[in-house]
Design an enzyme around this catalytic site. Structure first.
Site, PDB file in Angstrom:
ATOM      1  N   LEU A 195      46.353  26.161  38.042  1.00 12.85           N
ATOM      2  CA  LEU A 195      46.487  24.828  38.625  1.00 12.85           C
ATOM      3  C   LEU A 195      45.434  24.655  39.725  1.00 12.85           C
ATOM      4  CD1 LEU A 195      49.414  25.756  37.583  1.00 12.85           C
ATOM      5  CD2 LEU A 195      50.230  23.816  38.900  1.00 12.85           C
ATOM      6  N   HIS A 200      53.959  37.575  42.584  1.00 15.03           N
ATOM      7  CA  HIS A 200      54.319  36.155  42.607  1.00 15.03           C
ATOM      8  C   HIS A 200      54.936  35.800  41.256  1.00 15.03           C
ATOM      9  CE1 HIS A 200      53.668  31.857  42.698  1.00 15.03           C
ATOM     10  NE2 HIS A 200      52.786  31.928  41.730  1.00 15.03           N
ATOM     11  N   TYR A 256      55.786  25.239  41.904  1.00 17.86           N
ATOM     12  CA  TYR A 256      54.862  24.356  41.186  1.00 17.86           C
ATOM     13  C   TYR A 256      55.144  24.445  39.692  1.00 17.86           C
ATOM     14  CZ  TYR A 256      52.232  28.697  40.403  1.00 17.86           C
ATOM     15  OH  TYR A 256      51.866  29.974  40.047  1.00 17.86           O
ATOM     16  N   ASP A 307      25.881  28.088  69.670  1.00 15.96           N
ATOM     17  CA  ASP A 307      25.216  27.630  70.894  1.00 15.96           C
ATOM     18  C   ASP A 307      25.713  28.523  72.014  1.00 15.96           C
ATOM     19  OD1 ASP A 307      27.811  26.573  70.925  1.00 15.96           O
ATOM     20  OD2 ASP A 307      27.223  24.923  72.220  1.00 15.96           O
ATOM     21  N   VAL A 329      40.090  35.179  46.442  1.00 17.34           N
ATOM     22  CA  VAL A 329      39.665  33.836  46.043  1.00 17.34           C
ATOM     23  C   VAL A 329      40.578  33.354  44.914  1.00 17.34           C
ATOM     24  CG1 VAL A 329      37.766  32.496  45.071  1.00 17.34           C
ATOM     25  CG2 VAL A 329      37.277  34.422  46.613  1.00 17.34           C
TER      26      VAL A 329
HETATM   27  P1  FAD Z   1      40.621  39.268  39.047  1.00 12.96           P
HETATM   28  O1  FAD Z   1      40.765  38.301  37.962  1.00 12.96           O
HETATM   29  O2  FAD Z   1      41.805  40.075  39.391  1.00 12.96           O
HETATM   30  O3  FAD Z   1      39.412  40.184  38.708  1.00 12.96           O
HETATM   31  C1  FAD Z   1      39.174  41.397  39.395  1.00 12.96           C
HETATM   32  C2  FAD Z   1      38.605  42.340  38.384  1.00 12.96           C
HETATM   33  O4  FAD Z   1      38.197  43.543  39.008  1.00 12.96           O
HETATM   34  C3  FAD Z   1      39.596  42.706  37.325  1.00 12.96           C
HETATM   35  O5  FAD Z   1      39.119  42.248  36.084  1.00 12.96           O
HETATM   36  C4  FAD Z   1      39.672  44.207  37.394  1.00 12.96           C
HETATM   37  O6  FAD Z   1      39.822  44.811  36.134  1.00 12.96           O
HETATM   38  C5  FAD Z   1      38.344  44.557  38.033  1.00 12.96           C
HETATM   39  N1  FAD Z   1      38.369  45.864  38.678  1.00 12.96           N
HETATM   40  C6  FAD Z   1      39.225  46.296  39.633  1.00 12.96           C
HETATM   41  N2  FAD Z   1      38.953  47.567  39.979  1.00 12.96           N
HETATM   42  C7  FAD Z   1      37.908  47.948  39.226  1.00 12.96           C
HETATM   43  C8  FAD Z   1      37.159  49.157  39.116  1.00 12.96           C
HETATM   44  N3  FAD Z   1      37.462  50.228  39.870  1.00 12.96           N
HETATM   45  N4  FAD Z   1      36.141  49.211  38.258  1.00 12.96           N
HETATM   46  C9  FAD Z   1      35.820  48.129  37.480  1.00 12.96           C
HETATM   47  N5  FAD Z   1      36.500  46.970  37.544  1.00 12.96           N
HETATM   48  C10 FAD Z   1      37.516  46.877  38.392  1.00 12.96           C
HETATM   49  N6  FAD Z   1      45.077  30.509  41.427  1.00 12.96           N
HETATM   50  C11 FAD Z   1      44.869  29.194  41.330  1.00 12.96           C
HETATM   51  O7  FAD Z   1      43.863  28.702  41.786  1.00 12.96           O
HETATM   52  N7  FAD Z   1      45.779  28.376  40.735  1.00 12.96           N
HETATM   53  C12 FAD Z   1      46.921  28.860  40.202  1.00 12.96           C
HETATM   54  O8  FAD Z   1      47.714  28.117  39.650  1.00 12.96           O
HETATM   55  C13 FAD Z   1      47.175  30.239  40.319  1.00 12.96           C
HETATM   56  N8  FAD Z   1      48.321  30.751  39.862  1.00 12.96           N
HETATM   57  C14 FAD Z   1      48.510  32.089  39.867  1.00 12.96           C
HETATM   58  C15 FAD Z   1      49.657  32.594  39.286  1.00 12.96           C
HETATM   59  C16 FAD Z   1      49.860  33.943  39.203  1.00 12.96           C
HETATM   60  C17 FAD Z   1      51.094  34.473  38.573  1.00 12.96           C
HETATM   61  C18 FAD Z   1      48.895  34.821  39.781  1.00 12.96           C
HETATM   62  C19 FAD Z   1      49.068  36.288  39.724  1.00 12.96           C
HETATM   63  C20 FAD Z   1      47.763  34.309  40.388  1.00 12.96           C
HETATM   64  C21 FAD Z   1      47.566  32.951  40.454  1.00 12.96           C
HETATM   65  N9  FAD Z   1      46.422  32.394  41.053  1.00 12.96           N
HETATM   66  C22 FAD Z   1      46.202  31.059  40.932  1.00 12.96           C
HETATM   67  C23 FAD Z   1      45.463  33.241  41.785  1.00 12.96           C
HETATM   68  C24 FAD Z   1      44.252  33.585  40.909  1.00 12.96           C
HETATM   69  O9  FAD Z   1      44.682  34.008  39.686  1.00 12.96           O
HETATM   70  C25 FAD Z   1      43.408  34.687  41.519  1.00 12.96           C
HETATM   71  O10 FAD Z   1      43.244  34.477  42.896  1.00 12.96           O
HETATM   72  C26 FAD Z   1      42.052  34.751  40.835  1.00 12.96           C
HETATM   73  O11 FAD Z   1      42.200  34.841  39.466  1.00 12.96           O
HETATM   74  C27 FAD Z   1      41.251  35.938  41.334  1.00 12.96           C
HETATM   75  O12 FAD Z   1      40.089  36.080  40.566  1.00 12.96           O
HETATM   76  P2  FAD Z   1      39.159  37.365  40.740  1.00 12.96           P
HETATM   77  O13 FAD Z   1      38.042  37.252  39.794  1.00 12.96           O
HETATM   78  O14 FAD Z   1      38.871  37.555  42.157  1.00 12.96           O
HETATM   79  O15 FAD Z   1      40.127  38.561  40.409  1.00 12.96           O
END
Ligand code: FAD
Length: 823
Positions: free
Chosen positions: A49, A219, A250, A549, A356
């Protein structure tokens, strides 16, 4: 080997790769431990969303960019978004929110009646709501599709390669520079790395000994069985997405089913080391088993109804339906709810983009990519102030688990709650206390928190001043976290004298044989002055944007002290200075803890201080903008004759351990002169605004050059400094915008973030507003295009659904001839 490595192929990593490729960077390698592009991170199961309106301009602009970008990539459904009001208070807030939206450039936001909400979302019971706020361009991001589309675009350019099933196990650095990432499939050397690993971020912090103040939180998300009310609906989203914030819920449509997301439970914090790697996880590593009690029972003292009860009250169809899917998904929260972006201090080439949301992910990729590429963060082609999301905003305590878990958990709990900006955090208080804290407490200080410091906002001891000074009443939103005592303190300082705690302010000392040359390069004013001179000067980025500043004092041939604020300004500005220092010939020492400070300002300031010192404080021997080191009684002080309130006075800095005695000496002297303790409310709010002094992060940001910001007088282009070339160009061309004060014609007070209107057109927004108690008028400052920035132009400001006539005025509004200062 690669030029750039990105760890994490969620929406953030993919967006960064896409934007770096767009900027022409080649040789980018993106690795992820999971399969591409449903990697098992939060992106894989986010319902996506996107509500674009936030109180915060940065977050809102990042969201608008994301909507446009994902729209172009077929990764977005613009079904609109509605936030409903379950209470009258929320309805008032939604009016305010619509105004923020207009200020930040969101078009078409409108308030709807309950019936109009039900027309768009028929399955709700409109009798339980007061109305809604509808933004037609909000909608749903298909986060995985958008990630894949961005990745393929970068691949198609031949700029990036993506590798799934590749786990990074270590980051190697050498002499303060990033060297390589080590993976289970080999080592990759590169110039730079971007860590976009979200909930795994703190584990990467541990690899390089950097604190990453983020806590993963679980969550709840559920998808219902098909509802009769949605029978025949297609998989394509039709209805607007929906927020029911009074119960932290939501909703979105999944074809014939309806999804519920809930924050309406105690925070469920997860240690990063407990998040399983993909091969160990039963489902996705960022998914936990659904905990029924958190949905079906109230589990926090602030919650009076279970999430389920609240959901079916609004959407009665949930009454008899089951849920096809229910899980706890994990994503990140930081102590202030903002992302973590930027390069690591002390490790060149190691960048972060964490915490993020999908909502901001498109925009964050653009910002991070331009920041990595050219050293200046931009959103598309526009400069953007990212100081609120900068890794360096954190304070020494922020990285502790005690702090980041307590505050991160609180952010989770409050994510949708109606939080007034003046509302103060409860957890982790009293961390940083100045040596005057006990005295302030005795005077009934109302403490607000800033960067961990306890800062008096006003003093109850000054309540009796209200018998003497008139302070216009405030009500509702404007009265929250405000006291009329602030207005009385303001007037008492203008009439007599006030004492103000400057201890959190930071003196950044720059010393060594190369100091003069360095400060000349760093600051835009000419600092080659006589010893003892204080100069007001901007510090600019390479684009000529104002980073800060400061008052810079020359204490010796090659010794300078640059004074900046506390908290984030201290850490972010010190870092910039350190980063740009030559390797030899200059020592930089930021006096955060070893120095305390008191401001003594007002017409009686000299009478208070003179008896305490042999130094002649007369105007002839201690002029305005001069500095001296001497003894006040027996205490060694550095005294600067400057004032942020526009009165005669001095800032006095001393070693911290002398602080208690320093306060007592001045306070005793002040008693005969009507001295008051001055809180931060009057200091940063009304006194400085009435005088037209700028406040970093509020009306002064890197988005503007010093000419636009009205501080061109403090630039000397005859010297060579960072940002000069950009300024020379800016000087030649007409200003796009200019900051000006407006006074409210009927004298009212309004709030920041409100649209400034010429008829129906939004021509700017209010950056800072307060009441000018000495000029008897409401004041609002905003950046306006030149045709509106002329003195006398009549405009309107929208506030709480009303329009207030306002007139552009000439600054300074108070004491234009500086008679109160130079005396
Ligand atoms: P991720 O998608 O978590 O990507 C991080 C990546 O790092 C992963 O793919 C993982 O495999 C990789 N990684 C980690 N460690 C290593 C390693 N050691 N070596 C190699 N790779 C590694 N946001 C919204 O804006 N709107 C919503 O409606 C919303 N709803 C949500 C509902 C739920 C249930 C959840 C859980 C989250 C929701 N969010 C929502 C939040 C949003 O999903 C996340 O904040 C966002 O997807 C983060 O993106 P990212 O790319 O930072 O992280």
């Amino acid at each position: 080997e690669a030029e750039t490595v990105i760890v994490g192929a969620g929406c953030v990593g993919c967006s960064a790769a896409y934007h770096l490729a767009e900027q022409g960077r080649e040789d980018i390698v993106v690795v992820d431990q999971g399969p591409l592009f449903e990697t098992g991170g939060s992106t894989s199961h986010a319902p996506g969303l996107v509500f674009q309106t936030a109180e915060n301009e940065l977050m809102s602009r990042l969201a608008q960019y994301t909507v446009d970008l994902y729209g172009e990539l077929d990764g977005f459904a613009d079904c609109g978004g509605i936030e409903v009001a379950y209470t009258e208070e929320r309805l008032e807030y939604l009016k305010r929110k619509r105004e923020y939206g207009r200020s930040w450039g969101i078009e078409g936001g409108e308030l709807l009646s309950p019936a109009e909400v039900a027309e768009r979302i028929p399955q709700i019971d409109s009798s339980v709501i007061y109305g809604g706020y509808h933004v037609p361009s909000d909608g749903k991001a298909h986060a995985v599709d958008a990630s894949a589309a961005m990745a393929h675009a970068a691949e198609d350019r031949g700029a990036a390669e993506f590798y799934g099933h590749t786990t990074v196990t270590d980051i190697e650095t050498e002499s303060g520079e990033f060297e390589a990432v080590v993976t289970d499939r080999g080592r990759i050397e590169a110039e730079e790395v971007l860590v976009a690993t979200n909930i795994w971020g703190p584990l990467f912090g541990e690899m390089v000994d950097v604190d990453v103040p983020l806590v993963p939180c679980a969550h709840q998300y559920l998808v219902s069985e098909p509802l009769d009310e949605l029978a025949g609906a297609s998989e394509e989203l039709e209805q607007p997405i929906l927020r029911h914030q009074d119960y932290s819920l939501y909703f979105r449509q999944h074809g014939e089913s309806y999804g519920i997301g809930s924050y309406d439970h105690e925070p469920l914090l997860v240690d990063p080391e407990d998040i399983r790697a993909p091969e160990e996880a039963e489902e996705m590593p960022s998914i936990r088993e659904f905990t029924e009690e958190h949905f079906y029972e109230p589990t926090h003292p602030d919650i009076d109804k279970s999430a389920y009860d609240a959901a079916r009250e609004l959407v009665p169809a949930f009454e008899d339906c089951g849920f096809e899917r229910a899980f706890n998904g994990i994503f990140s929260f930081t102590p202030d709810g903002m992302p973590i972006l930027g390069e690591t201090e002390g490790i060149d080439g190691l960048w972060w983009a964490l915490a993020v949301w999908v909502t901001q992910s498109g925009g964050v990729g653009s910002v991070v990519a331009s920041w990595m590429d050219e050293g200046v963060p931009r959103l598309g082609n526009e400069k953007i102030d990212v100081s609120g999301a900068h890794l360096e905003r954190f304070q020494p305590h922020s990285g502790s688990r005690a702090f980041s878990y307590a505050r991160g958990g609180q952010q989770y709990q409050e994510v949708y709650q109606l939080i007034h900006p003046n509302e103060q955090p409860v957890e982790q208080r009293g961390l940083r206390r100045s040596p005057f804290y006990e005295r302030q407490k005795e005077l009934g200080a109302e403490f607000y928190e800033s960067g961990g410091w306890e800062v008096p906002q006003w003093y109850e001891a000054n309540e009796s001043l209200l018998e003497k000074y008139d302070v216009p009443e405030r009500s509702g939103w404007l009265a929250e976290g405000w006291s009329p005592i602030q207005g009385a303190e303001h007037q008492a300082v203008r009439e007599n004298v006030g004492i103000y705690d400057l201890s959190r302010y930071t003196g950044i000392e720059i010393e060594g044989e190369g100091a003069l040359e360095f400060v000349q390069r760093l600051f835009a004013n000419d600092l080659d002055s006589s010893i003892g001179q204080v100069r007001y000067t901007p510090m600019l980025d390479h684009d000529g944007g104002v980073l800060a500043d400061m008052a810079v004092t020359r204490l010796g041939e090659n010794r300078f002290v640059a004074t900046t604020g506390g908290g984030a300004s201290a850490t972010e500005h010190t870092r910039w200075i350190r980063e740009h220092a030559p390797e030899e010939g200059v020592d930089i020492d930021a006096h955060v803890s070893d120095q305390c400070g008191l401001g003594v300002w007002g017409p009686k300031a000299r009478e208070v201080l003179q008896p305490l010192t042999d130094e002649d404080l007369s105007n002839d021997s201690f002029g305005y903008f001069r500095a001296k080191e001497f003894y006040l009684d027996s205490i060694p002080v550095l005294a600067l004759r400057v004032s942020y309130v526009g009165e005669l006075g001095w800032e006095l800095y001393a070693p911290t351990e002398y602080g208690g005695r320093l306060w007592d000496l001045i306070w005793e002297q002040g008693e005969d002169h009507g001295m008051v303790a001055l809180g931060n409310g009057a200091f940063l709010g009304s006194l400085r605004l009435e005088k037209g002094y700028r406040l970093w992060g509020t009306d002064l940001t890197p988005e503007h050059d010093p000419y636009e910001a009205g501080i061109g007088f403090a630039v000397d282009t005859d010297t060579e400094f960072i940002g000069r070339e950009a300024l020379l160009e800016a000087k030649e061309s007409d200003l796009d915008r200019e900051i000006v004060p407006l006074t409210l014609d009927a004298g009212e007070v309004i709030d920041g973030g409100k649209p400034i209107l010429d008829g129906e057109d939004v021509v700017g927004h209010v950056k800072a507003a307060d009441y000018g108690y000495s000029i008897d008028a409401g004041i609002a400052y905003g950046y306006l295009p030149p045709e509106f920035a002329e003195t006398g132009v009549s405009l309107e400001i929208e506030f709480e659904g009303e329009r207030y006539p306002a007139t552009v005025a000439e600054e300074p509004l108070f004491d234009p001839d500086r008679e109160k200062i130079i005396r």
